[in-house]
Design a protein around this motif. Structure first.
Motif, mmCIF file in Angstrom:
data_model
loop_
_atom_site.group_PDB
_atom_site.id
_atom_site.type_symbol
_atom_site.label_atom_id
_atom_site.label_comp_id
_atom_site.label_asym_id
_atom_site.label_seq_id
_atom_site.Cartn_x
_atom_site.Cartn_y
_atom_site.Cartn_z
ATOM 1 N N ASP A 1 0.841 -1.199 0.000
ATOM 2 C CA ASP A 1 0.000 0.000 0.000
ATOM 3 C C ASP A 1 0.876 1.248 0.000
ATOM 4 N N ASP A 2 0.946 1.936 -1.145
ATOM 5 C CA ASP A 2 1.784 3.144 -1.231
ATOM 6 C C ASP A 2 1.044 4.389 -0.721
ATOM 7 N N ASN A 3 -0.140 4.190 -0.152
ATOM 8 C CA ASN A 3 -0.923 5.298 0.404
ATOM 9 C C ASN A 3 -1.156 5.076 1.904
ATOM 10 N N ALA A 4 -0.241 4.318 2.537
ATOM 11 C CA ALA A 4 -0.437 3.880 3.919
ATOM 12 C C ALA A 4 0.160 4.832 4.944
ATOM 13 N N VAL A 5 -0.525 4.917 6.086
ATOM 14 C CA VAL A 5 -0.022 5.608 7.270
ATOM 15 C C VAL A 5 -0.214 4.644 8.439
ATOM 16 N N ILE A 6 0.844 4.455 9.245
ATOM 17 C CA ILE A 6 0.747 3.605 10.433
ATOM 18 C C ILE A 6 0.500 4.517 11.631
ATOM 19 N N LEU A 7 -0.534 4.207 12.398
ATOM 20 C CA LEU A 7 -0.926 5.047 13.527
ATOM 21 C C LEU A 7 -0.920 4.232 14.821
ATOM 22 N N ASP A 8 -0.132 4.693 15.792
ATOM 23 C CA ASP A 8 -0.043 4.090 17.117
ATOM 24 C C ASP A 8 -0.901 4.927 18.056
ATOM 25 N N VAL A 9 -1.900 4.313 18.702
ATOM 26 C CA VAL A 9 -2.808 5.066 19.571
ATOM 27 C C VAL A 9 -2.582 4.758 21.054
ATOM 28 N N ARG A 10 -1.403 4.221 21.392
ATOM 29 C CA ARG A 10 -1.088 3.881 22.781
ATOM 30 C C ARG A 10 -0.668 5.117 23.580
ATOM 31 N N THR A 11 -0.476 4.909 24.880
ATOM 32 C CA THR A 11 -0.020 5.984 25.762
ATOM 33 C C THR A 11 1.480 6.237 25.549
ATOM 34 N N ASP A 12 1.951 7.367 26.043
ATOM 35 C CA ASP A 12 3.383 7.683 25.951
ATOM 36 C C ASP A 12 4.225 6.609 26.633
ATOM 37 N N ALA A 13 3.772 6.113 27.786
ATOM 38 C CA ALA A 13 4.521 5.086 28.519
ATOM 39 C C ALA A 13 4.630 3.803 27.706
ATOM 40 N N GLU A 14 3.556 3.427 27.024
ATOM 41 C CA GLU A 14 3.589 2.221 26.190
ATOM 42 C C GLU A 14 4.517 2.410 24.994
ATOM 43 N N VAL A 15 4.481 3.586 24.391
ATOM 44 C CA VAL A 15 5.324 3.884 23.238
ATOM 45 C C VAL A 15 6.805 3.834 23.621
ATOM 46 N N ALA A 16 7.121 4.195 24.870
ATOM 47 C CA ALA A 16 8.507 4.175 25.342
ATOM 48 C C ALA A 16 9.103 2.767 25.284
ATOM 49 N N ASP A 17 8.248 1.742 25.293
ATOM 50 C CA ASP A 17 8.720 0.358 25.209
ATOM 51 C C ASP A 17 9.019 -0.073 23.778
ATOM 52 N N GLY A 18 8.720 0.772 22.811
ATOM 53 C CA GLY A 18 8.983 0.452 21.411
ATOM 54 C C GLY A 18 7.784 0.757 20.534
ATOM 55 N N ILE A 19 8.080 1.087 19.288
ATOM 56 C CA ILE A 19 7.042 1.492 18.336
ATOM 57 C C ILE A 19 7.338 0.829 16.989
ATOM 58 N N ILE A 20 6.306 0.492 16.248
ATOM 59 C CA ILE A 20 6.495 -0.072 14.910
ATOM 60 C C ILE A 20 7.123 1.019 14.041
ATOM 61 N N PRO A 21 8.197 0.696 13.309
ATOM 62 C CA PRO A 21 8.876 1.716 12.497
ATOM 63 C C PRO A 21 7.917 2.484 11.584
ATOM 64 N N ASN A 22 8.183 3.774 11.447
ATOM 65 C CA ASN A 22 7.428 4.694 10.580
ATOM 66 C C ASN A 22 6.024 5.011 11.075
ATOM 67 N N SER A 23 5.752 4.731 12.347
ATOM 68 C CA SER A 23 4.436 5.042 12.915
ATOM 69 C C SER A 23 4.372 6.499 13.352
ATOM 70 N N ILE A 24 3.147 7.043 13.289
ATOM 71 C CA ILE A 24 2.908 8.309 13.964
ATOM 72 C C ILE A 24 2.148 7.968 15.243
ATOM 73 N N HIS A 25 2.348 8.745 16.288
ATOM 74 C CA HIS A 25 1.753 8.440 17.588
ATOM 75 C C HIS A 25 0.759 9.526 17.980
ATOM 76 N N ILE A 26 -0.483 9.099 18.199
ATOM 77 C CA ILE A 26 -1.517 9.987 18.743
ATOM 78 C C ILE A 26 -2.263 9.169 19.800
ATOM 79 N N ASP A 27 -2.126 9.541 21.064
ATOM 80 C CA ASP A 27 -2.694 8.794 22.182
ATOM 81 C C ASP A 27 -4.222 8.919 22.211
ATOM 82 N N LEU A 28 -4.899 7.783 22.105
ATOM 83 C CA LEU A 28 -6.366 7.756 22.128
ATOM 84 C C LEU A 28 -6.913 8.310 23.441
ATOM 85 N N HIS A 29 -6.179 8.125 24.543
ATOM 86 C CA HIS A 29 -6.654 8.579 25.859
ATOM 87 C C HIS A 29 -6.698 10.096 26.001
#
Length: 102
Positions: free
Chosen positions: A16-44
């Motif tokens: 998919d050349d039109n893809a965006v990966i979105l991580d909706v976890r908390t900052d603390a969860e993201v500190a444990d690692g993130i899928i490469p090329n993700s953008i992070h916006i916390d759902l909480h």
């Protein structure tokens, strides 16, 4: 919203050349690692989450994940209500993720 297991999610994302990966976890969860090329916006963050997501390009395809797949499913539903047509929830989230992490 489509619910995809890790294999389907990765396979579809790779092609998919039109893809965006979105991580909706908390900052603390993201500190444990993130899928490469993700953008992070916390759902909480509630309204702040909605405002940040609403500003994203609705013509893109969003591959969304969280810790277990529950919050990312909620995020997909919110995004559909905001007019996003293509959202893909990673079933099992990071708990079952076997791919790369940075």
């Amino acid at each position: 919203m489509e619910e995809l297991d890790q294999e389907e999610w990765l396979s579809q994302l790779k092609n998919d050349d039109n893809a965006v990966i979105l991580d909706v976890r908390t900052d603390a969860e993201v500190a444990d690692g993130i899928i490469p090329n993700s953008i992070h916006i916390d759902l909480h963050k509630g309204q702040e989450f909605i405002a940040e997501v609403d500003a994203l390009d609705k013509s893109k395809n969003y591959y969304i994940y969280c810790r277990s797949g529950n919050r990312s499913g909620q995020a997909c539903q919110i995004m559909e209500e905001l007019g996003f047509e293509n959202t893909y929830n990673l079933l099992g989230g990071m708990l079952e993720w076997e791919g790369d992490v940075e």
